[in-house]
Structures are given as C-alpha cells and as structure tokens.
Design a protein around this motif. Structure first.
Motif, mmCIF file in Angstrom:
data_model
loop_
_atom_site.group_PDB
_atom_site.id
_atom_site.type_symbol
_atom_site.label_atom_id
_atom_site.label_comp_id
_atom_site.label_asym_id
_atom_site.label_seq_id
_atom_site.Cartn_x
_atom_site.Cartn_y
_atom_site.Cartn_z
ATOM 1 N N THR A 77 0.709 -1.135 -0.011
ATOM 2 C CA THR A 77 -0.079 -0.076 0.053
ATOM 3 C C THR A 77 0.827 1.322 0.053
ATOM 4 O OG1 THR A 77 -1.901 -0.885 1.107
ATOM 5 C CG2 THR A 77 -1.596 1.195 1.302
ATOM 6 N N ARG A 82 -0.674 4.464 -2.207
ATOM 7 C CA ARG A 82 -2.163 4.348 -1.792
ATOM 8 C C ARG A 82 -2.261 4.608 -0.457
ATOM 9 N NH1 ARG A 82 -3.760 -0.661 -1.871
ATOM 10 N NH2 ARG A 82 -2.016 -1.834 -2.566
ATOM 11 N N LEU A 200 -5.649 5.220 4.933
ATOM 12 C CA LEU A 200 -5.611 4.202 3.886
ATOM 13 C C LEU A 200 -6.581 3.233 4.058
ATOM 14 C CD1 LEU A 200 -2.523 1.931 5.142
ATOM 15 C CD2 LEU A 200 -3.431 3.840 6.488
#
Length: 251
Positions: A77, A82, A200
């Motif tokens: 991630t 992200r 996130l």
C-alpha cells in the motif's frame, strides 16, 4: 520511561504518535538502545513489523503491522502510493501562493541518483515576530500543511528549502539563524515537522478506512500556542477529518 501514545490498535496493526528525537528501528548506522520498535514491543508484549518510517527528528503517526501477512499488504500500500499523508510544519517566511505544488527530483543516496518527488502544500496561518535577523527587524513564519505524493527520504525538508521556505529546526536543510531564534525566544529545540494524519484502506477489513490523526505534543504544541495559531490548527485537523470521511465514502 513513559509509554508511547497509542492512536489505533486492533488484531492486525497498531499506530502510535511517535515523539521526536527517536529512531524507528536500529540500523547498521546506529545501534541505539532506545528505538520506537523496541519500546513498543516491550509495551505491547508482542512482535511488530515496520511498514513505513519517519525521520528521527519528525513526530507523528507511525504504523506497525502485527503479523507478516499484514506487513506485506501494508508495505505494498505504501509502495504504490495508496496511503494519504498530511504533515504540519513551521517554515521561514510567507510562502506564495497560498497553495501550491512542488515537483522537483530528490537525490536517492542508496541509488546515487535522483528520483521524482512531488509535494502539495497549503498555508494555514501567518505570523510576524519581533525577532531581528541579519536582514530585517522582524521575522516572518508560516504554519503549513504538506502532503507528499511520493515518499522520498527528507522530501518535505528538501522541497521546502528549495522554494526558500525551510522548515524551522532543520539542521541539514534549514536556516541556522532562524533555528537559533526559535531556541532563544521560544525555547524550541526540535524540527517543527509532524506527521499529523494518515489515511489508507484497512489491510484486512477491506470495507474499512483507517483515518489516523496524531495530536501535537510538547514543544511543537507550545510553539503553536505562543504564535497564536491554536484556532488555525483546530480548523486544520477538522478539515482533515472531513477529507478522511470523504475518502472513506469513495473506497
């Protein structure tokens, strides 16, 4: 030793409000005994897996996984960009325009090359203090919100220095005279850079968004109070909450 401030804790991960002046973990360059990783392991009584990092001098949201599978997911991630990050910083001068975008490569020492680096910024508050410097009888400072699109080492510190508004307390990319003024007049001896928010998708509960915020503590909080920026800071955190809620509705 005072326990670390826990911001979030579930069966897969834990987030803390990292204090300034501590390494996240030991490295071949430093074998310090007191690092965040070991302190938190001792505090929770379980193994931890780092998934991102903050510089020693930077405070704020720091996330750890509690098992290898979650660690791999979170590392991906962060690696794919992200995870949305927001930082608070105090800088020299009054940046213009009020909002802006910095797109300048940053040197990667490990690769001995430069890598693309991008940062958005927003001015939150301004102040002019009666601190004489080598050019003026007064000194101007700004409270900034910085949002890195990329995650290069020292990116925010380098980017602010490159637009002539270095972060106060930065002894590598900063302005020594203004660092001294903050020590002398405000008794502030730290880098004024704080990871205030991290948003996130939860690595396991896919329909859940992690919206983490780290309040300011210690010297940074005292500086905000002294410079009259408490209301601006409150609005900034409220704005982050609205932004995080909007993101949650789109995941």
């Amino acid at each position: 030793m005072k326990p670390l401030e826990i911001l979030h804790h579930d069966q897969w991960l834990v987030a803390v409000n990292k204090p300034p002046g501590m390494l996240v973990h030991r490295s071949h360059l430093s074998r310090e005994r007191h690092v965040i990783l070991q302190r938190l392991r001792d505090q929770l009584g379980q193994r931890l897996y780092p998934v991102h990092r903050l510089d020693r001098a930077t405070s704020g949201v720091l996330l750890f996984a509690l098992d290898p599978k979650t660690a791999n997911s979170l590392t991906t991630t962060f690696g794919e960009g992200r995870a949305d990050k927001a930082y608070l910083a105090v800088v020299r001068g009054w940046p213009e325009p009020e909002t802006g975008h910095i797109d300048r490569p940053v040197r990667d020492d490990a690769r001995e090359s430069h890598r693309e680096a991008r940062t958005d910024y927003r001015r939150l508050a301004l102040v002019e203090m009666p601190f004489s410097n080598r050019r003026h009888d007064t000194s101007r400072y700004a409270l900034m919100q910085l949002e890195p699109e990329t995650g290069r080492r020292h990116q925010l510190r380098i980017h602010m220095e490159r637009i002539a508004h270095p972060i106060i307390g930065d002894t590598t990319h900063g302005d020594g005279e203004h660092n001294r003024l903050f020590r002398q007049h405000l008794d502030c001896h730290r880098l004024l850079l704080h990871a205030s928010a991290l948003t996130l998708a939860h690595p396991v509960e896919q329909d859940k968004t992690l919206a983490l915020q780290a309040p300011l503590r210690g010297e940074f909080s005292d500086v905000i109070q002294t410079l009259g920026w408490r209301d601006a800071l409150t609005k900034a955190f409220a704005g982050l909450s609205v932004h995080q809620h909007h993101q949650a509705g789109n995941i």
